[in-house]
Write a protein that holds these residues in place. Sequence first.
Motif, PDB file in Angstrom:
ATOM      1  N   ASN A  27       0.851  -1.192   0.000  1.00 33.06           N
ATOM      2  CA  ASN A  27       0.000   0.000   0.000  1.00 33.06           C
ATOM      3  C   ASN A  27       0.885   1.239   0.000  1.00 33.06           C
ATOM      4  O   ASN A  27       1.564   1.523   0.992  1.00 33.06           O
ATOM      5  CB  ASN A  27      -0.930  -0.012   1.206  1.00 33.06           C
ATOM      6  CG  ASN A  27      -1.830  -1.234   1.208  1.00 33.06           C
ATOM      7  OD1 ASN A  27      -2.384  -1.613   0.178  1.00 33.06           O
ATOM      8  ND2 ASN A  27      -1.977  -1.879   2.361  1.00 33.06           N
ATOM      9  N   TYR A  29       1.398   5.246  -0.321  1.00 28.99           N
ATOM     10  CA  TYR A  29       0.862   6.600  -0.238  1.00 28.99           C
ATOM     11  C   TYR A  29       1.884   7.512  -0.914  1.00 28.99           C
ATOM     12  O   TYR A  29       2.999   7.658  -0.425  1.00 28.99           O
ATOM     13  CB  TYR A  29       0.671   7.027   1.219  1.00 28.99           C
ATOM     14  CG  TYR A  29      -0.554   6.472   1.915  1.00 28.99           C
ATOM     15  CD1 TYR A  29      -1.079   5.230   1.596  1.00 28.99           C
ATOM     16  CD2 TYR A  29      -1.188   7.198   2.917  1.00 28.99           C
ATOM     17  CE1 TYR A  29      -2.197   4.724   2.241  1.00 28.99           C
ATOM     18  CE2 TYR A  29      -2.313   6.699   3.584  1.00 28.99           C
ATOM     19  CZ  TYR A  29      -2.806   5.456   3.232  1.00 28.99           C
ATOM     20  OH  TYR A  29      -3.911   4.963   3.875  1.00 28.99           O
ATOM     21  N   ARG A  54      -2.207   2.010  -4.802  1.00 26.21           N
ATOM     22  CA  ARG A  54      -1.752   3.391  -4.639  1.00 26.21           C
ATOM     23  C   ARG A  54      -2.847   4.301  -4.101  1.00 26.21           C
ATOM     24  O   ARG A  54      -3.984   4.264  -4.560  1.00 26.21           O
ATOM     25  CB  ARG A  54      -1.268   3.949  -5.976  1.00 26.21           C
ATOM     26  CG  ARG A  54       0.144   3.548  -6.322  1.00 26.21           C
ATOM     27  CD  ARG A  54       0.554   4.177  -7.624  1.00 26.21           C
ATOM     28  NE  ARG A  54      -0.042   3.488  -8.773  1.00 26.21           N
ATOM     29  CZ  ARG A  54      -0.105   3.999  -9.990  1.00 26.21           C
ATOM     30  NH1 ARG A  54       0.343   5.225 -10.212  1.00 26.21           N
ATOM     31  NH2 ARG A  54      -0.626   3.320 -10.975  1.00 26.21           N
ATOM     32  N   ILE A  55      -2.466   5.106  -3.140  1.00 31.87           N
ATOM     33  CA  ILE A  55      -3.268   6.235  -2.689  1.00 31.87           C
ATOM     34  C   ILE A  55      -2.445   7.475  -3.006  1.00 31.87           C
ATOM     35  O   ILE A  55      -1.341   7.654  -2.481  1.00 31.87           O
ATOM     36  CB  ILE A  55      -3.563   6.173  -1.177  1.00 31.87           C
ATOM     37  CG1 ILE A  55      -4.347   4.904  -0.838  1.00 31.87           C
ATOM     38  CG2 ILE A  55      -4.306   7.428  -0.730  1.00 31.87           C
ATOM     39  CD1 ILE A  55      -5.742   4.867  -1.427  1.00 31.87           C
ATOM     40  N   LEU A  62      -1.718  13.506   2.678  1.00 31.30           N
ATOM     41  CA  LEU A  62      -1.374  12.119   2.958  1.00 31.30           C
ATOM     42  C   LEU A  62      -0.824  11.959   4.374  1.00 31.30           C
ATOM     43  O   LEU A  62      -1.142  10.985   5.075  1.00 31.30           O
ATOM     44  CB  LEU A  62      -0.362  11.610   1.936  1.00 31.30           C
ATOM     45  CG  LEU A  62      -0.870  11.496   0.494  1.00 31.30           C
ATOM     46  CD1 LEU A  62       0.263  11.103  -0.439  1.00 31.30           C
ATOM     47  CD2 LEU A  62      -2.009  10.488   0.401  1.00 31.30           C
ATOM     48  N   ARG A  65      -3.661  12.181   6.691  1.00 32.34           N
ATOM     49  CA  ARG A  65      -4.452  10.947   6.613  1.00 32.34           C
ATOM     50  C   ARG A  65      -3.803   9.833   7.422  1.00 32.34           C
ATOM     51  O   ARG A  65      -4.485   9.123   8.177  1.00 32.34           O
ATOM     52  CB  ARG A  65      -4.612  10.529   5.155  1.00 32.34           C
ATOM     53  CG  ARG A  65      -5.341   9.206   4.971  1.00 32.34           C
ATOM     54  CD  ARG A  65      -5.653   8.954   3.516  1.00 32.34           C
ATOM     55  NE  ARG A  65      -6.314   7.660   3.347  1.00 32.34           N
ATOM     56  CZ  ARG A  65      -7.041   7.320   2.300  1.00 32.34           C
ATOM     57  NH1 ARG A  65      -7.219   8.186   1.313  1.00 32.34           N
ATOM     58  NH2 ARG A  65      -7.590   6.129   2.212  1.00 32.34           N
TER      59      ARG A  65
END
Length: 338
Positions: A27, A29, A54-55, A62, A65
């Motif tokens: 994952n 970011y 992907r974020i 980010l 978050r």
Amino acid sequence: MLKSTTILAGALVAAVATSAAAEGELNLYSSRHYDTDERLYSDFEEATGITINRIEGKADELIARMSAEGANSPADILLTVDTSRLARAKNEGLLQAIDSDTLEARVPGYLQDADNQWFGFSQRARIIFFDKADVATPPKTYLDLADPAYKGQVCIRSSTNTYNQTLLASIVTHHGEEAATDWAKGVVANMARAPQGGDTDQLRGIVSGECQIAVGNSYYFARSIRKDVKGLSADRDMIGWVFPAQDAEGAHMNLSGGGVAVNAPNKDNAVKFLEYLASDQAQQYFSAGNDEYPAVPGVALAPSIAALGHFKPDDVQLSDVAKNIPTAQKIFNQVGWE
């Protein structure tokens, strides 16, 4: 199981790509917003069998978050631009120290966090551009930008810009807070206009005649060599450039880097990805695809970057610079740098 995802000699090892079994996921970011990074992700997935989720967003968003998600954050890696953001993520407890012989060997020590919580993977030189027709004697150092001889000539971004925050923090590191404050005052006095826009807009200011001197990162100008950039490429030949402080500390380098999230659910995969970013192949993508300087010594430069010429980079320990970012912001506020 893969023994390593480190890629040497500028190519993925064919055996890795063919034998890779499904290895789970990662994952990511990321605040990097470059289409050319797609090749980084796809090659890593092909070589390892690891799926990248992907974020993407702005760096500050980010980081906020990750902080809000806390221990339940799915983030494995934060990939972002500039030492200030990496330092902020570390200071907020969002990254963890990692142990990687590959990263230690390939990434120069001054481009690493002192506690191994982040590593740099590409660089941009923050340099001085000038109108060759109007500026006979351009500034040779960052400190020269405050010389009254350049009053009304300088275009530069706002104090909220991370590139400028890290530049000023480096001036604090090298010259002390008093000298840095005098410099910031002098630059404000020399501004051709109130700070506005991005680095490309500062270069366009030279083309339009609104300013004669501009400060920007190298890759914005190099991009205009590689492809057409509206309002810049057609008149690029009128612009000269100086790598500052070549007889002193060297040109300031902005960093793009990443670290493993403190609560990473896929830590092993995260470390593999960071090691991949330090490979010759990934380093060449950073340069050829986005006009950046590789972090790993010895990797060939893209033609657009090589065209800017050789120079001495500032090899100050960026962890030390990061400690002075709060001081830099205080100075900006104090001198009225918008």
